[in-house]
Design a protein around this motif. Structure first.
Motif: not given
Ligand code: COI
Length: 368
Positions: A208, A213, A314-316, A153, A183
């Protein structure tokens, strides 16, 4: 089309070599962590990166033990919200190598977000080399196993202690890392949101930014109370066209065509997983389009059973299959995602790439 790259005080990136100061912990917490019971983003590894910007340049870069920090209560991030972040992951291969996925794309997006929020841009050397040095020091924190990774992060905050409303002159760039599991643990239930908005044209939806959020929390909480995991956001003007879902971009398979909402209106976060999936689908010869997608079109596809797949990217989450979509009070169930051709293929491919099991045709993988 609106221009996302608004420059106001975007700081000049000095072309220099940064002297990384490294202070290692004398009390590793590694042994205290139960790697079999990881959740997303709950525990943090031994070290963090901290770089400080003032007087127009990045002055110091340190890797230091993970620790609490002191801030002035007047620090402008607390008042006017100049805060942006990124997310990426490090994976371990079968032979113990550590790989990261497209960090250059995170750097590019972070600096686009920085320009939109009038923040100092982060130089490549601090961002990419800093992340690699940090992961190298904490390499034993990268977990093994399906769905597990070290979530990285990077984030940038403004910290001038001044209450006038203007772009800050001081910034802190930090990177923390967290051994983590996926996630979402399974398929998700989502609701199409027709009242609240995440972003509007001309706003900061494509950045971002922490603020996006924050804006999402209340409507998402309402949906969660009604039994959904997340929302599908719609456009702020008419609430007719879908945008993204929770923290993810969206992909649908309608008939034989893959469809994802286009980024043209600058209201959707340009996801790196999204871009990678679009590139892979094109390379594999799938019919894939980026365009406006109306809620009415989804209802029609659900009614006539042509909505074959729907998933978040998504990344998470990587790929989060959608099992149910709530639209205007009606819940529509989708077929069993285990049988979906594209979602499973692309998920396995991305997982394989990130663990060094699949050939890296696009040079997306960097070794630590
Ligand atoms: C992502 O999946 O790219 C995120 O940024 C998720 C995160 C806000 C928990």
């Amino acid at each position: 089309m609106l221009n996302f790259a608004v420059h106001l005080i975007a700081a000049k990136m000095p072309d220099k070599n940064y002297d990384f100061k490294i202070e290692k912990t004398t009390h590793s917490r590694l042994k205290e962590i139960d790697f079999d019971a990881l959740q997303f983003g709950r525990v943090f590894s031994d070290h963090m990166l901290l770089a400080e910007f003032e007087e127009g340049e990045w002055k110091s870069v340190k890797i230091q033990p993970y620790q609490e920090l002191a801030f002035s209560p007047a620090s402008c991030v607390f008042h006017y919200g100049q805060a942006i972040f990124e997310g990426l992951k490090a994976h371990k291969t079968a032979s113990g190598e550590i790989l990261i996925f497209r960090p250059d794309q995170n750097l590019e997006r972070m600096n686009k977000s920085a320009r939109r929020l009038c923040m100092a841009e982060v130089p490549e050397e601090i961002f990419i080399d800093g992340i690699k040095k940090l992961i190298d020091i904490d390499r034993n924190w990268v977990p093994d196993g399906d769905g597990k990774s070290l979530y990285i992060r990077p984030f940038l905050i403004a910290d001038d202690d001044f209450l006038g409303v203007k772009p800050s002159a001081k910034y802190k760039f930090m990177v923390i890392t967290s051994p983590t599991a996926n996630y979402y643990s399974g398929a998700v239930k989502v609701k199409v949101e027709r009242t609240y908005s995440r972003a509007c044209e001309g706003g900061i939806g494509a950045a971002k930014a922490a603020a996006n959020y924050a804006a999402s929390l209340y409507p998402a909480q309402q949906a969660q109370k009604a039994g959904y995991h997340q929302l599908i956001w719609t456009d702020a003007k008419e609430h007719k066209f879908i945008e993204e879902s929770g923290t993810m971009n969206l992909m649908l398979r309608i008939g034989d065509q893959l469809v994802t909402p286009s980024l043209d209106a600058q209201t959707i976060l340009p996801g790196i997983t999204r871009a990678s999936i679009v590139a892979l689908a094109k390379n594999w010869g799938y019919d894939i389009v980026e365009r406006k997608v109306a809620v009415d079109e989804i209802v029609e596809a659900l009614n006539n059973k042509t909505l074959k797949e729907a998933f978040g990217m998504g990344t998470a989450a990587t790929i989060a299959p959608i099992e149910l979509i709530g639209i205007d009070g009606v819940d529509y169930e989708l077929s069993d995602f285990h049988n979906w051709d594209f979602a499973n293929k692309v998920k396995n491919h991305l997982e394989g790439l990130k663990r060094g099991k699949v050939a890296d045709e696009f040079n997306w993988i960097q070794k630590v």
